[in-house]
Design an enzyme around this catalytic site. Structure first.
Site, PDB file in Angstrom:
ATOM      1  N   ASN A 184     -10.262   0.422   0.179  1.00 47.88           N
ATOM      2  CA  ASN A 184      -8.798   0.411   0.185  1.00 47.88           C
ATOM      3  C   ASN A 184      -8.328  -0.178  -1.139  1.00 47.88           C
ATOM      4  O   ASN A 184      -8.501  -1.371  -1.388  1.00 47.88           O
ATOM      5  CB  ASN A 184      -8.310  -0.424   1.372  1.00 47.88           C
ATOM      6  CG  ASN A 184      -6.805  -0.540   1.459  1.00 47.88           C
ATOM      7  OD1 ASN A 184      -6.091  -0.309   0.487  1.00 47.88           O
ATOM      8  ND2 ASN A 184      -6.310  -0.925   2.623  1.00 47.88           N
ATOM      9  N   CYS A 227       0.805  -1.220   0.000  1.00 47.85           N
ATOM     10  CA  CYS A 227       0.000   0.000   0.000  1.00 47.85           C
ATOM     11  C   CYS A 227       0.838   1.270   0.000  1.00 47.85           C
ATOM     12  O   CYS A 227       0.310   2.360  -0.251  1.00 47.85           O
ATOM     13  CB  CYS A 227      -0.955  -0.009   1.186  1.00 47.85           C
ATOM     14  SG  CYS A 227      -2.092  -1.412   1.189  1.00 47.85           S
ATOM     15  N   HIS A 271      -2.607   7.040   2.465  1.00 47.19           N
ATOM     16  CA  HIS A 271      -3.143   5.770   1.965  1.00 47.19           C
ATOM     17  C   HIS A 271      -4.541   5.601   2.526  1.00 47.19           C
ATOM     18  O   HIS A 271      -4.784   5.798   3.716  1.00 47.19           O
ATOM     19  CB  HIS A 271      -2.229   4.614   2.394  1.00 47.19           C
ATOM     20  CG  HIS A 271      -2.881   3.277   2.241  1.00 47.19           C
ATOM     21  ND1 HIS A 271      -3.508   2.885   1.083  1.00 47.19           N
ATOM     22  CD2 HIS A 271      -3.016   2.242   3.116  1.00 47.19           C
ATOM     23  CE1 HIS A 271      -3.997   1.673   1.247  1.00 47.19           C
ATOM     24  NE2 HIS A 271      -3.718   1.262   2.459  1.00 47.19           N
TER      25      HIS A 271
END
Length: 336
Positions: A280, A117, A250
Site C-alpha cells: 500500500n 490514500c 487504491h
C-alpha cells in the site's frame, strides 16, 4: 466575466519506486509474522522502502520529471503543480513548490493536498477543474508517500502493509473537438468515522507520530460503501461498467480490491493488483498501478479506466479517465 471551459486529458504518466525491496520473509526476521500470514490477510508479497535520506520530495520529483519529459511540454507552460501526500515531514515550503523548483517550472500555482490514500484522485479532480475553469492549461499532478517514516515496525498489523513510492501525470486542456479524458469526479467522506485511520502528532515533547488503523472497521466500510460510488462515476462519465478496460482502485489490500471490483461488476476489465508487489503506497498507489498496467501494454491508449481512491477521513473519490498511450509511460527506479 468570461468563463473559459475546456475538457481535460492525461498526456503522460510515470512512476518511481525506491530500489530496496522488503519481502515478507525479511519482515518475519524482525516481527512476529510470516509470508503465509501476510499473503492470506492482505495479499502482499513485497514492498519498496525508501532510503533514510530519500525524502518525499525526492521521490515526487523523480516521477514528475519523467512525466513532464514524456509529455513533451515546456515547463514554462505548466501553470499548476499539485502534490498529494500525507507524509511530508516539513511544513514549508510545500512539496509541490520543491518539485517545481527542481524541475525549473518558473511560476506555477503550487500546493500540497492531503486526502491520504484518496489523495491522487482528489488532486487529479482538482487539476481538471482548474483547467476546465480556465485557470491553467497544463497541470502536473503527483501522488507520493513515504509511509515507512511513520510505521511502528513492531506492529505486525500495520508494518507489513505499506511501501514507499510516487506516481505522476501531466494533465492538459483538450484541443478542438477532442473528447474529454478525465470524467466528472464523485467524491465525499464519512468524517464521523475518521478516527478509524490516523497519523497524529502529540507535540514536540511527545512520541513520534505513528500510523494506526482499525482494520476491521475500514474493511467493512470499503465493502459496503465504495461500489456505488464507482458505478456513479461511470454514470457521470457516460461509460458503461461493461465497457471499462481497467479498474484501478487504491491498492490497500488484495481482498478489498477483488471484492469491491466484483461488486462494481466490471467482469471484463483488467484489475490492478500492484499491491502484491508494491504494498500500500497510499497516495501513490493509483498512478503507480496505472503506470505499470500501461507500461506492460495491458491497457490501450484512450481506453476508459475507472480510478477509485479511498482512505483516511474516511474519504473517497472516483472518476473515469482515458488512458494515456503506452509510448508516454515510463518508470524510474533508484540505483542507490
Amino acid at each position: 466575466m468570461t468563463r473559459i471551459s475546456s475538457g481535460t486529458r492525461i498526456l503522460s504518466i510515470s512512476h518511481y519506486q525506491p530500489s530496496r525491496v522488503l519481502s515478507n520473509d525479511d519482515l518475519a526476521a524482525a516481527v512476529d509474522t510470516s509470508d503465509e500470514w501476510v499473503r492470506s490477510r492482505v495479499g502482499i508479497a513485497t514492498r519498496h522502502i525508501a532510503a533514510e535520506d530519500e525524502s518525499v520530495a525526492d521521490m515526487a520529483a523523480s516521477a514528475a520529471a519523467k512525466a513532464v519529459a514524456l509529455a513533451g511540454v515546456d515547463t514554462a507552460d505548466i501553470g499548476l503543480v499539485i502534490v498529494a501526500t500525507s507524509t511530508a515531514v516539513d511544513r514549508m515550503p510545500s512539496v509541490a513548490a520543491r518539485v517545481a523548483r527542481r524541475l525549473e517550472i518558473p511560476s506555477p500555482a503550487v500546493f500540497d493536498l492531503n486526502a491520504a490514500c484518496a489523495g491522487f484522485s482528489y488532486a487529479l479532480a482538482t487539476a481538471a477543474l482548474a483547467i476546465q475553469g480556465g485557470s491553467s492549461r497544463i497541470a502536473l499532478v503527483v501522488g507520493v508517500d513515504k509511509m515507512s517514516d511513520f510505521l511502528d515496525w513492531q506492529d505486525r498489523s500495520t508494518c507489513v502493509i505499506f511501501g514507499d513510492g510516487a506516481g505522476a501525470v501531466v494533465v492538459s486542456a483538450t484541443e478542438g473537438a477532442e473528447p474529454d479524458g478525465v470524467g466528472p469526479v464523485v467524491w465525499g467522506s464519512r468524517p464521523q468515522n475518521g478516527s478509524a485511520i490516523t497519523l497524529e502528532t502529540t507535540g514536540p515533547a511527545g512520541p513520534p507520530a505513528l500510523f494506526r488503523q482499525e482494520g476491521h472497521a475500514v474493511y467493512r466500510w470499503a465493502l459496503t460503501s465504495l461500489a456505488p460510488v464507482a458505478r456513479q462515476a461511470c454514470e457521470r462519465a457516460e461509460v458503461a461498467v461493461s465497457d471499462l478496460a481497467a479498474v484501478v482502485t487504491h491498492q490497500a489490500n488484495l481482498r478489498i480490491i477483488e471484492t469491491v471490483t466484483k461488486q462494481i461488476g466490471a467482469s471484463g476489465a483488467i484489475i490492478a493488483r500492484d499491491v502484491v508487489d508494491s504494498g500500500n503506497t497510499s497516495a501513490a498507489s493509483i498512478p503507480l498501478a496505472l503506470s505499470k498496467l500501461v507500461e506492460r501494454g495491458e491497457v490501450p491508449g484512450a481506453a476508459p479506466v475507472l480510478l477509485l481512491g479511498f482512505g483516511a477521513g474516511l474519504s473517497y473519490a472516483a472518476q473515469v479517465v482515458a488512458c494515456p498511450p503506452a509510448a508516454q509511460v515510463h518508470s524510474r527506479r533508484s540505483t542507490t
